[in-house]
Design a protein around this motif. Sequence first.
Motif, PDB file in Angstrom:
ATOM      1  N   ASN A 155      -0.201  10.007  -2.619  1.00 13.55           N
ATOM      2  CA  ASN A 155       1.109  10.013  -1.982  1.00 13.55           C
ATOM      3  C   ASN A 155       1.912  11.277  -2.297  1.00 13.55           C
ATOM      4  OD1 ASN A 155       1.487   9.449  -4.656  1.00 13.55           O
ATOM      5  ND2 ASN A 155       2.939   7.798  -4.340  1.00 13.55           N
ATOM      6  N   GLU A 165       4.399  12.530   0.417  1.00 12.45           N
ATOM      7  CA  GLU A 165       5.559  11.641   0.498  1.00 12.45           C
ATOM      8  C   GLU A 165       6.488  11.864  -0.691  1.00 12.45           C
ATOM      9  OE1 GLU A 165       2.353  10.005   0.627  1.00 12.45           O
ATOM     10  OE2 GLU A 165       2.308  10.252   2.802  1.00 12.45           O
ATOM     11  N   LEU A 208      10.532   8.552  -5.010  1.00 15.30           N
ATOM     12  CA  LEU A 208       9.495   7.592  -4.645  1.00 15.30           C
ATOM     13  C   LEU A 208       8.899   6.846  -5.844  1.00 15.30           C
ATOM     14  CD1 LEU A 208       7.870   6.375  -2.288  1.00 15.30           C
ATOM     15  CD2 LEU A 208       6.206   8.204  -2.635  1.00 15.30           C
ATOM     16  N   PRO A 209       8.548   7.530  -6.937  1.00 18.68           N
ATOM     17  CA  PRO A 209       7.986   6.778  -8.073  1.00 18.68           C
ATOM     18  C   PRO A 209       8.951   5.711  -8.600  1.00 18.68           C
ATOM     19  CG  PRO A 209       7.574   9.113  -8.357  1.00 18.68           C
ATOM     20  CD  PRO A 209       8.511   8.972  -7.185  1.00 18.68           C
ATOM     21  N   ARG A 239      11.244   4.190  -6.820  1.00 19.22           N
ATOM     22  CA  ARG A 239      11.358   3.137  -5.805  1.00 19.22           C
ATOM     23  C   ARG A 239      10.246   2.098  -5.967  1.00 19.22           C
ATOM     24  NH1 ARG A 239      15.267   5.120  -2.628  1.00 19.22           N
ATOM     25  NH2 ARG A 239      15.269   7.340  -2.195  1.00 19.22           N
ATOM     26  N   LYS A 240       9.127   2.517  -6.523  1.00 15.90           N
ATOM     27  CA  LYS A 240       7.995   1.609  -6.696  1.00 15.90           C
ATOM     28  C   LYS A 240       8.084   0.803  -7.987  1.00 15.90           C
ATOM     29  CE  LYS A 240       4.800   4.296  -3.928  1.00 15.90           C
ATOM     30  NZ  LYS A 240       3.499   4.914  -3.854  1.00 15.90           N
ATOM     31  N   MET A 241       9.047   1.149  -8.830  1.00 17.95           N
ATOM     32  CA  MET A 241       9.186   0.453 -10.112  1.00 17.95           C
ATOM     33  C   MET A 241      10.142  -0.728  -9.983  1.00 17.95           C
ATOM     34  SD  MET A 241       9.294   3.719 -12.650  1.00 17.95           S
ATOM     35  CE  MET A 241       9.149   2.801 -14.160  1.00 17.95           C
ATOM     36  N   HIS A 242       9.927  -1.697 -10.822  1.00 12.87           N
ATOM     37  CA  HIS A 242      10.725  -2.923 -10.831  1.00 12.87           C
ATOM     38  C   HIS A 242      12.067  -2.686 -11.519  1.00 12.87           C
ATOM     39  CE1 HIS A 242      11.389  -7.182 -10.691  1.00 12.87           C
ATOM     40  NE2 HIS A 242      11.452  -7.285 -12.010  1.00 12.87           N
TER      41      HIS A 242
END
Length: 124
Positions: free
Chosen positions: A79, A82, A89-90, A92-95
């Motif tokens: 990615n 992106e 982005l990294p 956004r993927k984390m909780h």
Amino acid sequence: FEDFSRGELLEILKMKCKKDGLIVKWAALKFARDILAQQKLMPKFSNGRAVENLLGRAKLRLSRRWTSTLSAEDFEPENYKEMMKDPLLPLRKMHKTEAILEKLERLLVIMKKAKENGSANLIK
């Protein structure tokens, strides 16, 4: 045990490439080192295994070109393009990062406006 340093990770990568008879351009090594440094910031960084994983993906891409010289593009994460468009982005993927993302997004808007207004020299 402690994580390897950026330099140690790079040396492991160079050693593995040499063992496999691969030629690695300096730009590719530098790029791979930077990717590993980014990965090091993530939770559950796998240290030496991260080098193995990165090199494994690079060798797979390399095999499609019929050459033994690794380039920076071989080390690009899936990615990567992106991520370059969206530096958050990294996160956004984390909780549970919504509050942090909100603050960072506001800062990005401020930086963009400052740059548009000629205040870019304040932002480096």
